[in-house]
Design a protein around this motif. Sequence first.
Motif, PDB file in Angstrom:
ATOM      1  N   PHE A 101       0.831  -1.210   0.000  1.00 36.78           N
ATOM      2  CA  PHE A 101       0.000   0.000   0.000  1.00 36.78           C
ATOM      3  C   PHE A 101       0.867   1.261   0.000  1.00 36.78           C
ATOM      4  O   PHE A 101       0.548   2.251  -0.665  1.00 36.78           O
ATOM      5  CB  PHE A 101      -0.927   0.005   1.218  1.00 36.78           C
ATOM      6  CG  PHE A 101      -2.062  -0.975   1.124  1.00 36.78           C
ATOM      7  CD1 PHE A 101      -3.006  -0.870   0.116  1.00 36.78           C
ATOM      8  CD2 PHE A 101      -2.188  -2.012   2.046  1.00 36.78           C
ATOM      9  CE1 PHE A 101      -4.062  -1.773   0.019  1.00 36.78           C
ATOM     10  CE2 PHE A 101      -3.234  -2.918   1.963  1.00 36.78           C
ATOM     11  CZ  PHE A 101      -4.175  -2.803   0.947  1.00 36.78           C
ATOM     12  N   ALA A 102       1.965   1.215   0.750  1.00 28.95           N
ATOM     13  CA  ALA A 102       2.870   2.367   0.805  1.00 28.95           C
ATOM     14  C   ALA A 102       3.514   2.611  -0.559  1.00 28.95           C
ATOM     15  O   ALA A 102       3.621   3.758  -1.019  1.00 28.95           O
ATOM     16  CB  ALA A 102       3.943   2.138   1.868  1.00 28.95           C
ATOM     17  N   ALA A 103       3.930   1.530  -1.224  1.00 23.20           N
ATOM     18  CA  ALA A 103       4.561   1.656  -2.541  1.00 23.20           C
ATOM     19  C   ALA A 103       3.568   2.179  -3.573  1.00 23.20           C
ATOM     20  O   ALA A 103       3.899   3.056  -4.388  1.00 23.20           O
ATOM     21  CB  ALA A 103       5.120   0.299  -2.976  1.00 23.20           C
ATOM     22  N   TRP A 104       2.349   1.642  -3.527  1.00 23.98           N
ATOM     23  CA  TRP A 104       1.328   2.071  -4.487  1.00 23.98           C
ATOM     24  C   TRP A 104       1.029   3.558  -4.309  1.00 23.98           C
ATOM     25  O   TRP A 104       0.903   4.299  -5.291  1.00 23.98           O
ATOM     26  CB  TRP A 104       0.060   1.243  -4.298  1.00 23.98           C
ATOM     27  CG  TRP A 104      -0.893   1.323  -5.463  1.00 23.98           C
ATOM     28  CD1 TRP A 104      -0.990   0.457  -6.511  1.00 23.98           C
ATOM     29  CD2 TRP A 104      -1.880   2.345  -5.694  1.00 23.98           C
ATOM     30  NE1 TRP A 104      -1.967   0.866  -7.389  1.00 23.98           N
ATOM     31  CE2 TRP A 104      -2.535   2.031  -6.908  1.00 23.98           C
ATOM     32  CE3 TRP A 104      -2.270   3.485  -5.012  1.00 23.98           C
ATOM     33  CZ2 TRP A 104      -3.556   2.811  -7.443  1.00 23.98           C
ATOM     34  CZ3 TRP A 104      -3.285   4.276  -5.540  1.00 23.98           C
ATOM     35  CH2 TRP A 104      -3.917   3.934  -6.737  1.00 23.98           C
ATOM     36  N   ALA A 105       0.924   3.990  -3.063  1.00 24.67           N
ATOM     37  CA  ALA A 105       0.632   5.401  -2.789  1.00 24.67           C
ATOM     38  C   ALA A 105       1.750   6.301  -3.311  1.00 24.67           C
ATOM     39  O   ALA A 105       1.491   7.349  -3.920  1.00 24.67           O
ATOM     40  CB  ALA A 105       0.439   5.612  -1.287  1.00 24.67           C
ATOM     41  N   ILE A 115       0.653   6.238   5.985  1.00 24.47           N
ATOM     42  CA  ILE A 115       0.924   4.837   5.664  1.00 24.47           C
ATOM     43  C   ILE A 115       2.351   4.473   6.053  1.00 24.47           C
ATOM     44  O   ILE A 115       2.618   3.350   6.493  1.00 24.47           O
ATOM     45  CB  ILE A 115       0.683   4.569   4.165  1.00 24.47           C
ATOM     46  CG1 ILE A 115      -0.761   4.922   3.809  1.00 24.47           C
ATOM     47  CG2 ILE A 115       0.961   3.109   3.824  1.00 24.47           C
ATOM     48  CD1 ILE A 115      -1.090   4.768   2.352  1.00 24.47           C
ATOM     49  N   ASP A 116       3.262   5.421   5.906  1.00 26.95           N
ATOM     50  CA  ASP A 116       4.647   5.177   6.320  1.00 26.95           C
ATOM     51  C   ASP A 116       4.722   4.908   7.823  1.00 26.95           C
ATOM     52  O   ASP A 116       5.535   4.101   8.276  1.00 26.95           O
ATOM     53  CB  ASP A 116       5.528   6.375   5.963  1.00 26.95           C
ATOM     54  CG  ASP A 116       5.741   6.511   4.465  1.00 26.95           C
ATOM     55  OD1 ASP A 116       5.498   5.524   3.744  1.00 26.95           O
ATOM     56  OD2 ASP A 116       6.137   7.604   4.018  1.00 26.95           O
ATOM     57  N   ALA A 117       3.870   5.590   8.590  1.00 29.85           N
ATOM     58  CA  ALA A 117       3.837   5.367  10.042  1.00 29.85           C
ATOM     59  C   ALA A 117       3.371   3.943  10.343  1.00 29.85           C
ATOM     60  O   ALA A 117       3.912   3.268  11.226  1.00 29.85           O
ATOM     61  CB  ALA A 117       2.912   6.381  10.709  1.00 29.85           C
ATOM     62  N   ALA A 118       2.365   3.493   9.582  1.00 27.11           N
ATOM     63  CA  ALA A 118       1.892   2.112   9.750  1.00 27.11           C
ATOM     64  C   ALA A 118       2.978   1.125   9.333  1.00 27.11           C
ATOM     65  O   ALA A 118       3.171   0.081   9.970  1.00 27.11           O
ATOM     66  CB  ALA A 118       0.623   1.889   8.930  1.00 27.11           C
ATOM     67  N   LEU A 119       3.694   1.465   8.272  1.00 25.15           N
ATOM     68  CA  LEU A 119       4.771   0.591   7.799  1.00 25.15           C
ATOM     69  C   LEU A 119       5.906   0.531   8.817  1.00 25.15           C
ATOM     70  O   LEU A 119       6.541  -0.519   8.986  1.00 25.15           O
ATOM     71  CB  LEU A 119       5.295   1.099   6.452  1.00 25.15           C
ATOM     72  CG  LEU A 119       6.404   0.270   5.798  1.00 25.15           C
ATOM     73  CD1 LEU A 119       5.943  -1.161   5.547  1.00 25.15           C
ATOM     74  CD2 LEU A 119       6.850   0.922   4.485  1.00 25.15           C
ATOM     75  N   LEU A 120       6.143   1.628   9.508  1.00 30.35           N
ATOM     76  CA  LEU A 120       7.198   1.669  10.525  1.00 30.35           C
ATOM     77  C   LEU A 120       6.927   0.657  11.634  1.00 30.35           C
ATOM     78  O   LEU A 120       7.780  -0.187  11.940  1.00 30.35           O
ATOM     79  CB  LEU A 120       7.303   3.072  11.118  1.00 30.35           C
ATOM     80  CG  LEU A 120       8.203   3.205  12.362  1.00 30.35           C
ATOM     81  CD1 LEU A 120       9.654   2.913  11.998  1.00 30.35           C
ATOM     82  CD2 LEU A 120       8.063   4.595  12.982  1.00 30.35           C
ATOM     83  N   PHE A 121       5.739   0.727  12.239  1.00 31.16           N
ATOM     84  CA  PHE A 121       5.464  -0.193  13.346  1.00 31.16           C
ATOM     85  C   PHE A 121       5.382  -1.624  12.836  1.00 31.16           C
ATOM     86  O   PHE A 121       5.819  -2.567  13.508  1.00 31.16           O
ATOM     87  CB  PHE A 121       4.180   0.211  14.089  1.00 31.16           C
ATOM     88  CG  PHE A 121       2.919  -0.462  13.616  1.00 31.16           C
ATOM     89  CD1 PHE A 121       2.645  -1.787  13.934  1.00 31.16           C
ATOM     90  CD2 PHE A 121       1.989   0.231  12.855  1.00 31.16           C
ATOM     91  CE1 PHE A 121       1.480  -2.415  13.498  1.00 31.16           C
ATOM     92  CE2 PHE A 121       0.825  -0.378  12.415  1.00 31.16           C
ATOM     93  CZ  PHE A 121       0.575  -1.710  12.735  1.00 31.16           C
ATOM     94  N   SER A 122       4.839  -1.808  11.632  1.00 25.44           N
ATOM     95  CA  SER A 122       4.702  -3.156  11.083  1.00 25.44           C
ATOM     96  C   SER A 122       6.064  -3.790  10.809  1.00 25.44           C
ATOM     97  O   SER A 122       6.265  -4.990  11.044  1.00 25.44           O
ATOM     98  CB  SER A 122       3.877  -3.100   9.790  1.00 25.44           C
ATOM     99  OG  SER A 122       3.653  -4.395   9.280  1.00 25.44           O
ATOM    100  N   THR A 123       7.001  -2.979  10.336  1.00 24.86           N
ATOM    101  CA  THR A 123       8.354  -3.486  10.068  1.00 24.86           C
ATOM    102  C   THR A 123       9.038  -3.918  11.365  1.00 24.86           C
ATOM    103  O   THR A 123       9.698  -4.965  11.420  1.00 24.86           O
ATOM    104  CB  THR A 123       9.200  -2.410   9.362  1.00 24.86           C
ATOM    105  OG1 THR A 123       8.566  -2.049   8.127  1.00 24.86           O
ATOM    106  CG2 THR A 123      10.605  -2.920   9.080  1.00 24.86           C
ATOM    107  N   ILE A 124       8.867  -3.116  12.404  1.00 28.37           N
ATOM    108  CA  ILE A 124       9.440  -3.469  13.707  1.00 28.37           C
ATOM    109  C   ILE A 124       8.785  -4.742  14.234  1.00 28.37           C
ATOM    110  O   ILE A 124       9.457  -5.635  14.768  1.00 28.37           O
ATOM    111  CB  ILE A 124       9.261  -2.306  14.704  1.00 28.37           C
ATOM    112  CG1 ILE A 124      10.077  -1.092  14.238  1.00 28.37           C
ATOM    113  CG2 ILE A 124       9.680  -2.722  16.112  1.00 28.37           C
ATOM    114  CD1 ILE A 124       9.844   0.157  15.054  1.00 28.37           C
TER     115      ILE A 124
END
Length: 365
Positions: A101-105, A115-124
């Motif tokens: 979703f982050a890449a598509w956006a 979305i980057d904030a969501a990706l941050l916690f998800s990556t951790i």
Amino acid sequence: MILPHAMALPKLGTLQECSDFSKTVMPFLPQLYALPRQILGTVLNGGSFLKLYMETNPFISGLGASIFLGGVFLVAAEVNKNYSQVDRFWSILPTVYVGHFAAWARLAGIPSKRIDAALLFSTIWSTRLTYNYWRKGGYGIGHEDYRWQIVRDMLPKWAFHILNWTFISFIQSVLLYMFASPVYVLLLAIQFEPELSTADIGFTVLELGLILTEFIADHQQWVFQSAKKEYQTTGQVPTGHKQADLDRGFIASGLWAYSRHPNFAAEQSIWLALYQWGCFATNSLYNWTVLSPIMLMSVFQGSTWLTERITAGKYPEYSAYQKKVGTFVPKNLKGYKTPVPKVIRTSDLAKKLQEKEKEESKKQK
């Protein structure tokens, strides 16, 4: 000029419509049915996969990927007779989908800080959980969760195959995608509120706190299990541990003194919080992505029931632990303490014997 991505997103009039399934998903379902043919056509005709990617609704393309992977998991499980195929990707795929979703956006030129904030916690979350699974030997060749063997023993062979064809391979694969589905709602909400808000930061901090809680719980269990293994091997009680705790066989200290499965509780809360984030971002009390936490909680109910059934059969004290400590939510704040065996004093024993002798004497008279 109409940009490729313009037709891939729904036309919405209000922020609340971002959480409307009939407006944000249903109109794009035909894309899901056409996707295999379009991919094949792109391969045969040498077309642009990037163009196809951007012209396809991001929720639909992610859903299609999860269904495809379900087929891969099914084949791998049946060929290898190993049913932990999805388990190996449990900690990885949700973040891949959030990254999708982050890449598509970004490719569509849509502000993506939220979305980057969501990706941050998800990556951790992924990094920590993947490491925990690795150190337990989960990625070892031939490794399979011991519970699948127990399930195989409980079911007829044909029933287990049906379970694999449905739940183990496909449903779990789609579930991992649904973890990330609230991010699609966040993506749609950006067109109305493009800036990162204080609430977004708050939800990110909450997610990180839940990840920390899960880390602490998993680490406490790892330390205990490692100490128990050393104790059973050497007969020596490792420093920092008590023999009584190791003899008990299961951890009941730290977070585990208040919840029988604090790591499971945190895991479910992480994705429930992401769902709530999507609701808050769209000013909605609820939305269709509630399917994600509901499915996850259902899986954990079954998994926890099986795990506890096995544990209770191995350790006599576990039934007492179950009565005093909540499955996920603490019953109280006192914490669990091993029941102290009732000691009968010599004087009490003598008194009981005297009373018994008096009763027998009366009967004889």
